[in-house]
Scaffold this motif. Structure first.
Motif, PDB file in Angstrom:
ATOM      1  N   GLN A 201       3.780   3.276  -7.681  1.00  0.00           N
ATOM      2  CA  GLN A 201       2.640   4.200  -7.684  1.00  0.00           C
ATOM      3  C   GLN A 201       2.268   4.628  -6.270  1.00  0.00           C
ATOM      4  N   ASP A 202       2.524   3.777  -5.280  1.00  0.00           N
ATOM      5  CA  ASP A 202       2.150   4.070  -3.901  1.00  0.00           C
ATOM      6  C   ASP A 202       3.183   4.904  -3.162  1.00  0.00           C
ATOM      7  N   LYS A 260       8.731   3.376 -15.913  1.00  0.00           N
ATOM      8  CA  LYS A 260       7.407   3.928 -16.201  1.00  0.00           C
ATOM      9  C   LYS A 260       6.316   2.975 -15.722  1.00  0.00           C
ATOM     10  N   LEU A 263       5.967   2.999 -11.889  1.00  0.00           N
ATOM     11  CA  LEU A 263       5.267   4.175 -11.373  1.00  0.00           C
ATOM     12  C   LEU A 263       3.765   4.083 -11.573  1.00  0.00           C
ATOM     13  N   ALA A 264       3.323   3.156 -12.403  1.00  0.00           N
ATOM     14  CA  ALA A 264       1.887   2.943 -12.622  1.00  0.00           C
ATOM     15  C   ALA A 264       1.392   1.679 -11.924  1.00  0.00           C
ATOM     16  N   THR A 265       2.232   1.105 -11.058  1.00  0.00           N
ATOM     17  CA  THR A 265       1.905  -0.142 -10.373  1.00  0.00           C
ATOM     18  C   THR A 265       1.730   0.105  -8.885  1.00  0.00           C
ATOM     19  N   ASP A 266       0.549  -0.230  -8.348  1.00  0.00           N
ATOM     20  CA  ASP A 266       0.354  -0.102  -6.908  1.00  0.00           C
ATOM     21  C   ASP A 266       0.855  -1.357  -6.208  1.00  0.00           C
ATOM     22  N   SER A 270       1.819  -5.134  -7.600  1.00  0.00           N
ATOM     23  CA  SER A 270       3.218  -5.575  -7.625  1.00  0.00           C
ATOM     24  C   SER A 270       3.346  -7.015  -7.140  1.00  0.00           C
ATOM     25  N   LYS A 414       6.969  11.342  -2.720  1.00  0.00           N
ATOM     26  CA  LYS A 414       6.983  11.977  -4.043  1.00  0.00           C
ATOM     27  C   LYS A 414       8.422  12.111  -4.573  1.00  0.00           C
ATOM     28  N   GLN A 417       9.639   8.846  -5.786  1.00  0.00           N
ATOM     29  CA  GLN A 417       8.977   8.524  -7.060  1.00  0.00           C
ATOM     30  C   GLN A 417       9.663   9.270  -8.199  1.00  0.00           C
ATOM     31  N   ARG A 421      11.720   7.744 -11.426  1.00  0.00           N
ATOM     32  CA  ARG A 421      11.502   8.212 -12.804  1.00  0.00           C
ATOM     33  C   ARG A 421      12.827   8.616 -13.452  1.00  0.00           C
TER      34      ARG A 421
END
Length: 443
Positions: A201-202, A260, A263-266, A270, A414, A417, A421
């Protein structure tokens, strides 16, 4: 057994940063900065901006309190988030510039200097840096012979942190190669626990994954060229490194929550997913600063959490990627003199010792007593700083223009990231990276 990593960056000539070791301060030293940290600065307020959140911010505020105790000056900390360049630019344009900014990227220091935003550090700060730091740190804080930045915090970004319990349960030992690490990851996953937690996420942790693979696989010379955009991101060496990284990302079962979930974990989460009370993974890759997050979870570094060096890739050398956070004084701040006094204080062993005692921190300041470090791992790593060689490379994304290597939601962060994905087309990702890099470097 945990190995100590050396974290001094390569000399500027090696890294191609066009920085010089002969920098000297450009300030006369007038005002509060000239009098030392013991002078009374009651009535002054220093506004400090930086990226730190959570435990890191709390520990840095202890350092700021030390400055207040010493001088009487008040301090205010403003969190910029990861978009340091954008946030500071907006504050300057709006007439609300902070006095001091803690900058985590060499490229941003250079950008700020080129924009005319920085106050050269005073002769007293320059003297303190000369006295307390190895010359390489002055190189990285200097632009065209002028010292603008004081490196207060250093990091080794080539450490893979693991749960000894997870390794024991899976029957694996510390790997010596990247291929073995991936084999062990599969074994850990088969034992019922995901192998890795990734703070996707970061964004920035993904650049660190790439850089370690690239440095080992492509070698230091290519790393230096890519860092300065002297070779394109479409170069076969880049595609090869992305292919290696992508082969890992494709294996959802190796990642806590899959791609997925990553990508939602900062970043803090983690670490918690490995060392928290309900672990979801056996390992997480990031720098030595992970130790601070481990301690915030009330776990013990060296017992509950250990690390091993990021292993060599395809027979290359073991990578050592370093980083650091530097203090700069903005010339549009409301109290530049008190801001300079704070930077002088940050150059002292006493300031660094405060965070060293709090944990999760390594200082490039050789005057910090080793006894001030709270765990043996950091103590030994800090001891190695002054003797470190030039094989380390400063974080590549930190050397890049902020638009490419240091801004959330755009550029390299980005694009990687997006690659996490969908890692199916490394060549396409390389081309996208090159387009963004060419624009940022204004090729």
């Amino acid at each position: 057994m945990m190995r100590v990593r050396r974290i001094l960056p390569a000399v500027a000539a090696t890294a191609g940063l066009a920085l010089t070791a002969t920098a000297c301060g450009g300030s006369s030293g007038d005002g509060p900065a000239a009098a030392g940290s013991g002078q009374s600065l009651k009535g002054h307020t220093v506004t400090v901006a930086g990226v730190w959140t959570g435990e890191e911010q709390a520990n840095f505020k202890k350092v700021l309190q030390g400055f207040t105790d010493s001088t009487g000056a008040k301090t205010e900390f403003v969190s910029t988030g990861d978009n340091v360049s954008t946030v500071i630019g907006s504050k300057i344009a709006g007439g609300d510039a902070p006095d001091v900014v803690m900058v985590p990227q060499v490229g941003v220091v250079q950008q700020f200097a080129a924009s005319g935003w920085l106050q050269p550090l005073s002769a007293e700060v320059d003297s303190a840096v000369t006295r307390n730091y190895a010359p390489v740190w002055k190189n990285y804080g200097s632009v065209k012979g002028t010292l603008y930045a004081l490196y207060f915090k250093a990091s080794d970004k080539s450490t893979v942190w693991y749960s000894p319990t997870a390794f024991t349960n899976a029957g694996v030992t510390v790997p010596s190669t990247y291929a073995q690490m991936m084999t062990d990851a599969k074994t850990i996953s088969d034992s019922g626990l995901a192998a890795f937690s990734i703070g996707g996420q970061d964004g920035w942790p993904l650049t660190d994954w790439f850089e370690n693979i690239y440095l080992s696989q492509a070698g230091p010379a290519n790393y230096d060229k890519l860092a300065q955009h002297q070779i394109k991101w479409t170069d076969p060496t880049v595609v090869k490194a992305l292919t290696t990284l992508g082969s890992f990302f494709k294996q959802d079962d190796l990642i806590a929550g899959g791609r997925k979930g990553a990508l939602a974990t900062d970043f803090p989460t983690s670490v918690e997913q490995v060392f928290g009370d309900s672990p979801k993974a056996g390992m997480t890759y990031e720098g030595d600063f992970v130790s601070g997050n481990v301690e915030s979870l009330h776990k013990k570094v060296g017992t509950d959490a250990k690390f091993f060096p990021f292993p060599s890739v395809d027979g290359g050398q073991e990578p050592v990627v370093g980083g650091g956070d530097a203090a700069v004084v903005l010339n549009k701040g409301k109290d530049k003199a008190a801001g300079m006094a704070l930077v002088k204080y940050l150059a002292s062993p006493q300031a660094a010792a405060i965070w060293a005692k709090a944990g999760g921190y390594i200082s490039p300041n050789k005057g910090v007593p080793l006894s001030d470090y709270t765990d043996p791992t950091l103590r030994e790593t800090a001891k190695s700083i002054v003797d470190a060689g030039n094989g380390v490379r400063f974080d590549m994304s930190d050397q890049a223009p902020a638009a490419f290597g240091g801004t959330a939601g755009t550029g390299e962060w980005k694009i990687l990231q997006d690659f996490l994905r969908d890692p199916s087309d490394p060549k396409k990702t390389a081309a996208t990276l090159e387009t963004a890099a060419a624009k940022a470097y204004k090729d």
